[in-house]
Design a protein around this motif. Structure first.
Motif, mmCIF file in Angstrom:
data_model
loop_
_atom_site.group_PDB
_atom_site.id
_atom_site.type_symbol
_atom_site.label_atom_id
_atom_site.label_comp_id
_atom_site.label_asym_id
_atom_site.label_seq_id
_atom_site.Cartn_x
_atom_site.Cartn_y
_atom_site.Cartn_z
ATOM 1 N N ALA A 74 4.760 7.091 7.881
ATOM 2 C CA ALA A 74 4.891 8.494 7.455
ATOM 3 C C ALA A 74 4.114 8.727 6.166
ATOM 4 C CB ALA A 74 6.373 8.855 7.269
ATOM 5 N N ARG A 75 4.166 7.783 5.247
ATOM 6 C CA ARG A 75 3.414 7.911 3.999
ATOM 7 C C ARG A 75 1.909 7.817 4.242
ATOM 8 N NH1 ARG A 75 7.576 4.108 0.706
ATOM 9 N NH2 ARG A 75 9.220 5.682 0.495
ATOM 10 N N SER B 194 0.805 -1.223 0.000
ATOM 11 C CA SER B 194 0.000 0.000 0.000
ATOM 12 C C SER B 194 0.837 1.270 0.000
ATOM 13 C CB SER B 194 -0.906 0.031 1.240
ATOM 14 O OG SER B 194 -1.799 -1.046 1.236
ATOM 15 N N PHE B 195 1.983 1.250 0.681
ATOM 16 C CA PHE B 195 2.739 2.479 0.882
ATOM 17 C C PHE B 195 4.177 2.416 0.377
ATOM 18 C CE2 PHE B 195 -0.476 2.180 4.247
ATOM 19 C CZ PHE B 195 -1.250 3.276 3.891
ATOM 20 N N GLN C 63 -0.978 10.781 3.628
ATOM 21 C CA GLN C 63 -2.216 10.550 2.875
ATOM 22 C C GLN C 63 -3.456 10.830 3.722
ATOM 23 O OE1 GLN C 63 -2.278 6.662 1.017
ATOM 24 N NE2 GLN C 63 -0.200 6.905 0.244
ATOM 25 N N GLY C 64 -3.257 11.305 4.946
ATOM 26 C CA GLY C 64 -4.376 11.650 5.813
ATOM 27 C C GLY C 64 -4.913 10.507 6.652
ATOM 28 N N LEU C 65 -4.232 9.382 6.645
ATOM 29 C CA LEU C 65 -4.690 8.256 7.460
ATOM 30 C C LEU C 65 -4.196 8.464 8.887
ATOM 31 C CD1 LEU C 65 -3.916 5.369 4.950
ATOM 32 C CD2 LEU C 65 -6.056 6.617 5.268
ATOM 33 N N CYS D 44 12.485 -4.176 9.788
ATOM 34 C CA CYS D 44 11.026 -4.060 9.862
ATOM 35 C C CYS D 44 10.621 -2.745 10.532
ATOM 36 C CB CYS D 44 10.467 -5.263 10.624
ATOM 37 S SG CYS D 44 8.688 -5.362 10.663
ATOM 38 N N ALA D 45 11.310 -2.378 11.612
ATOM 39 C CA ALA D 45 11.002 -1.138 12.319
ATOM 40 C C ALA D 45 11.256 0.082 11.434
ATOM 41 C CB ALA D 45 11.825 -1.043 13.602
ATOM 42 N N LYS D 46 12.328 0.055 10.675
ATOM 43 C CA LYS D 46 12.633 1.174 9.782
ATOM 44 C C LYS D 46 11.610 1.276 8.655
ATOM 45 C CE LYS D 46 17.541 1.060 10.845
ATOM 46 N NZ LYS D 46 18.876 0.661 10.383
ATOM 47 N N LEU D 47 11.215 0.133 8.100
ATOM 48 C CA LEU D 47 10.165 0.141 7.074
ATOM 49 C C LEU D 47 8.858 0.664 7.649
ATOM 50 C CD1 LEU D 47 10.805 -3.237 5.215
ATOM 51 C CD2 LEU D 47 11.059 -0.931 4.256
ATOM 52 N N LEU D 48 8.534 0.242 8.854
ATOM 53 C CA LEU D 48 7.304 0.706 9.492
ATOM 54 C C LEU D 48 7.280 2.224 9.593
ATOM 55 C CD1 LEU D 48 4.666 0.109 11.024
ATOM 56 C CD2 LEU D 48 6.053 -0.015 13.117
#
Length: 184
Positions: free
Chosen positions: A144-145, A101-102, A149-151, A135-139
């Motif tokens: 942030a993305r 998704s991101f 996007q307003g989520l 995984c933490a860095k990807l999260l």
């Protein structure tokens, strides 16, 4: 096994350790390393029932995040059940799903591929601490993305489950767990 503890700013800590989990737990997939140092460390590792209280304390009020969370949550649930505790529907979030998704469009969304696409050094793949840090860095990047996007709600980014009812695991902490701060 290794788990990241993540704030909204940066990964704060991991609990990198060898933990002996039963080979038959979870999905039936178990990675046995042929590396002599890993085999030796695993032989000396505590069995899950010895540290079940420590793990439960780490999971209290937490969202469990992993790349392919289904595997990790099955292993955790199986080990907790084997130790005589049944966690509620633990709150989880999957960075594999978030990558679709991101993250950028990729032919493969393996952890190493996602990390490379985001310019993250994956370290030694399939090692608990390295994978947890990646995984933490990807999260952080994906959240942030999502925010851009307003989520703003957990269910909007794919969190499933619920925070555990207190107390669901009355096992005492072993006192053998130490947290280490993550660099940078």
């Amino acid at each position: 096994m290794g788990w990241p503890s993540v704030s909204t700013r940066r990964p704060e800590a991991t609990w990198p350790a060898f933990i002996y989990a039963e080979p038959s737990c979870g999905s039936g997939v178990f990675n046995r390393s042929e590396d002599p140092k890993s085999v030796q460390a695993l032989a000396a590792a505590p069995h899950f029932p010895q540290i079940v209280g420590d793990v439960a304390a780490m999971l209290a009020d937490a969202v469990i995040v992993a790349h392919n969370i289904r595997y990790d949550s099955e292993v955790l649930s199986a080990e907790f059940a084997r130790a005589g505790f049944a966690p509620d529907n633990l709150m989880t979030l999957c960075t594999l799903d978030l990558s679709r998704s991101f993250g950028p469009s990729l032919p493969s969304h393996r952890l190493a591929d996602c990390a490379a696409a985001e310019g993250i050094d994956n370290g030694t793949a399939h090692r608990a601490e390295s994978d947890a840090r990646t995984c933490a860095k990807l999260l952080q990047i994906y959240l942030a993305r999502a925010t851009a996007q307003g989520l703003q709600w957990l269910d909007e980014v794919g969190v499933s489950g619920q925070l555990p009812a207190q107390p669901w695991c009355p096992a005492p902490a072993s006192g053998s767990v130490r947290r280490r701060a993550m660099p940078g």
